[in-house]
Design a protein around this motif. Sequence first.
Motif, PDB file in Angstrom:
ATOM      1  N   ARG A 138      21.287 -12.409  -1.888  1.00  0.00           N
ATOM      2  CA  ARG A 138      20.399 -13.033  -0.895  1.00  0.00           C
ATOM      3  C   ARG A 138      20.626 -14.535  -0.834  1.00  0.00           C
ATOM      4  O   ARG A 138      20.646 -15.134   0.256  1.00  0.00           O
ATOM      5  CB  ARG A 138      18.947 -12.733  -1.242  1.00  0.00           C
ATOM      6  N   ASN A 139      20.793 -15.169  -1.986  1.00  0.00           N
ATOM      7  CA  ASN A 139      20.996 -16.617  -2.010  1.00  0.00           C
ATOM      8  C   ASN A 139      22.377 -17.013  -1.488  1.00  0.00           C
ATOM      9  O   ASN A 139      22.538 -18.092  -0.901  1.00  0.00           O
ATOM     10  CB  ASN A 139      20.819 -17.143  -3.435  1.00  0.00           C
ATOM     11  N   SER A 140      23.352 -16.149  -1.689  1.00  0.00           N
ATOM     12  CA  SER A 140      24.717 -16.465  -1.279  1.00  0.00           C
ATOM     13  C   SER A 140      24.963 -16.203   0.197  1.00  0.00           C
ATOM     14  O   SER A 140      25.758 -16.899   0.834  1.00  0.00           O
ATOM     15  CB  SER A 140      25.723 -15.650  -2.110  1.00  0.00           C
ATOM     16  N   PHE A 141      24.294 -15.192   0.744  1.00  0.00           N
ATOM     17  CA  PHE A 141      24.519 -14.808   2.137  1.00  0.00           C
ATOM     18  C   PHE A 141      23.185 -14.723   2.887  1.00  0.00           C
ATOM     19  O   PHE A 141      22.751 -13.625   3.283  1.00  0.00           O
ATOM     20  CB  PHE A 141      25.247 -13.462   2.207  1.00  0.00           C
ATOM     21  N   PRO A 142      22.513 -15.849   3.086  1.00  0.00           N
ATOM     22  CA  PRO A 142      21.217 -15.812   3.768  1.00  0.00           C
ATOM     23  C   PRO A 142      21.315 -15.339   5.215  1.00  0.00           C
ATOM     24  O   PRO A 142      20.308 -14.934   5.806  1.00  0.00           O
ATOM     25  CB  PRO A 142      20.741 -17.269   3.691  1.00  0.00           C
ATOM     26  N   GLU A 143      22.514 -15.397   5.776  1.00  0.00           N
ATOM     27  CA  GLU A 143      22.690 -14.982   7.170  1.00  0.00           C
ATOM     28  C   GLU A 143      22.789 -13.466   7.323  1.00  0.00           C
ATOM     29  O   GLU A 143      22.682 -12.941   8.443  1.00  0.00           O
ATOM     30  CB  GLU A 143      23.948 -15.626   7.753  1.00  0.00           C
ATOM     31  N   LYS A 144      22.976 -12.733   6.226  1.00  0.00           N
ATOM     32  CA  LYS A 144      23.134 -11.283   6.300  1.00  0.00           C
ATOM     33  C   LYS A 144      21.785 -10.578   6.248  1.00  0.00           C
ATOM     34  O   LYS A 144      20.842 -11.059   5.604  1.00  0.00           O
ATOM     35  CB  LYS A 144      24.036 -10.772   5.159  1.00  0.00           C
ATOM     36  N   SER A 145      21.708  -9.435   6.896  1.00  0.00           N
ATOM     37  CA  SER A 145      20.477  -8.650   6.895  1.00  0.00           C
ATOM     38  C   SER A 145      20.289  -7.963   5.555  1.00  0.00           C
ATOM     39  O   SER A 145      21.235  -7.825   4.761  1.00  0.00           O
ATOM     40  CB  SER A 145      20.524  -7.603   8.009  1.00  0.00           C
ATOM     41  N   GLU A 146      19.087  -7.488   5.310  1.00  0.00           N
ATOM     42  CA  GLU A 146      18.804  -6.794   4.053  1.00  0.00           C
ATOM     43  C   GLU A 146      19.643  -5.519   3.949  1.00  0.00           C
ATOM     44  O   GLU A 146      20.101  -5.162   2.856  1.00  0.00           O
ATOM     45  CB  GLU A 146      17.310  -6.460   3.970  1.00  0.00           C
ATOM     46  N   ALA A 147      19.864  -4.851   5.075  1.00  0.00           N
ATOM     47  CA  ALA A 147      20.684  -3.642   5.059  1.00  0.00           C
ATOM     48  C   ALA A 147      22.129  -3.963   4.671  1.00  0.00           C
ATOM     49  O   ALA A 147      22.757  -3.231   3.900  1.00  0.00           O
ATOM     50  CB  ALA A 147      20.649  -2.964   6.430  1.00  0.00           C
ATOM     51  N   GLU A 148      22.660  -5.073   5.184  1.00  0.00           N
ATOM     52  CA  GLU A 148      24.024  -5.478   4.834  1.00  0.00           C
ATOM     53  C   GLU A 148      24.130  -5.819   3.357  1.00  0.00           C
ATOM     54  O   GLU A 148      25.115  -5.465   2.692  1.00  0.00           O
ATOM     55  CB  GLU A 148      24.441  -6.684   5.682  1.00  0.00           C
ATOM     56  N   LEU A 149      23.122  -6.492   2.835  1.00  0.00           N
ATOM     57  CA  LEU A 149      23.136  -6.870   1.420  1.00  0.00           C
ATOM     58  C   LEU A 149      23.048  -5.635   0.528  1.00  0.00           C
ATOM     59  O   LEU A 149      23.708  -5.568  -0.518  1.00  0.00           O
ATOM     60  CB  LEU A 149      21.974  -7.819   1.123  1.00  0.00           C
ATOM     61  N   ARG A 150      22.254  -4.659   0.920  1.00  0.00           N
ATOM     62  CA  ARG A 150      22.156  -3.428   0.130  1.00  0.00           C
ATOM     63  C   ARG A 150      23.484  -2.675   0.127  1.00  0.00           C
ATOM     64  O   ARG A 150      23.865  -2.071  -0.880  1.00  0.00           O
ATOM     65  CB  ARG A 150      21.027  -2.539   0.653  1.00  0.00           C
ATOM     66  N   THR A 151      24.200  -2.726   1.242  1.00  0.00           N
ATOM     67  CA  THR A 151      25.513  -2.084   1.304  1.00  0.00           C
ATOM     68  C   THR A 151      26.498  -2.767   0.362  1.00  0.00           C
ATOM     69  O   THR A 151      27.248  -2.102  -0.370  1.00  0.00           O
ATOM     70  CB  THR A 151      26.065  -2.117   2.741  1.00  0.00           C
TER      71      THR A 151
END
Length: 307
Positions: free
Chosen positions: A62-75
Amino acid sequence: MATKSMDLNFRQRIGLEALWLVARLFAIMPYWFKYYIVENILFFLLSDCLRYRRKVVMANLRNSFPEKSEAELRTICRNFYRTLSEVIVDTVNMAHMSPEKAKSIIRVRNLEEHLEAVHGRDWIALMAHFGCWEYGSYWGLYDRSQMLVAVYHPLHSKVVDAFYRRLRNSENAMTVSMHDSLRFYLRHREKGIGGKWMVMGLIADQNPPQRPDSHWFRFLNQDTIFFDGGERLALRCHLPVYFVRMERLQRGRYCLAFDRIYDGTEEVAPNEITERYVRKLEQMICEHPELWMWSHRRWKAKRPDAC
């Protein structure tokens, strides 16, 4: 090159040999069993059962990619656990690895060009916890005139530490403690190791102790400090520095590429060599974020003026 275990007591030596035997038995098993049965079991355990450091992984993402959605981060998180499972299999697989087999699992892009550039001199390889970084120890198989000196941080468990050193040590690769690396190089740079040129391999993306003079880099959207031992050694001894780029080809198969970030003579500003490494690493992570070790508590240290 055999692992030295004289510093282990009798019980620890028994533990080491038992661990090594299990690893050797696992390593001779078929590829399909290791990478499609065992790896999948490990993935299920780490990701769904143990949820290994899930909070740390997600916080780092989350801290590294604030522009990504939660779904993208979970993937990305789920794919990271796939990488972690594969790296475990890769690492144990090294317990039974012939030179021919090693060359089949790790390739080198533009090999002839790189050999021509580094022929007849020592150099520094800056690596990262990306993909199966342990495979970097196989570089020496491609140029028998060079000895890879893998600089590492000793583990707390003497048995596990000796196990990893045995995995990494070979005719063309050896391990040296981080605290002894500079003294080791200065002591051997005139004659080399057995008449071989030295490649000082450093994993520079670990979380170093914070010093009053620590330099802070903006890395993955966060203030970050890096080990600067590679830069200090390069400047003191005029050694070229290469960023080691790892590309995953398939399960258990990688391709190495070496990007020169310092030629050994160029005039550079303080921290410039490390800055170039940081930018290369950041680019590589952004291209394939699932291959970096997000479970490390990388950002424990906070910039003083940001507290």
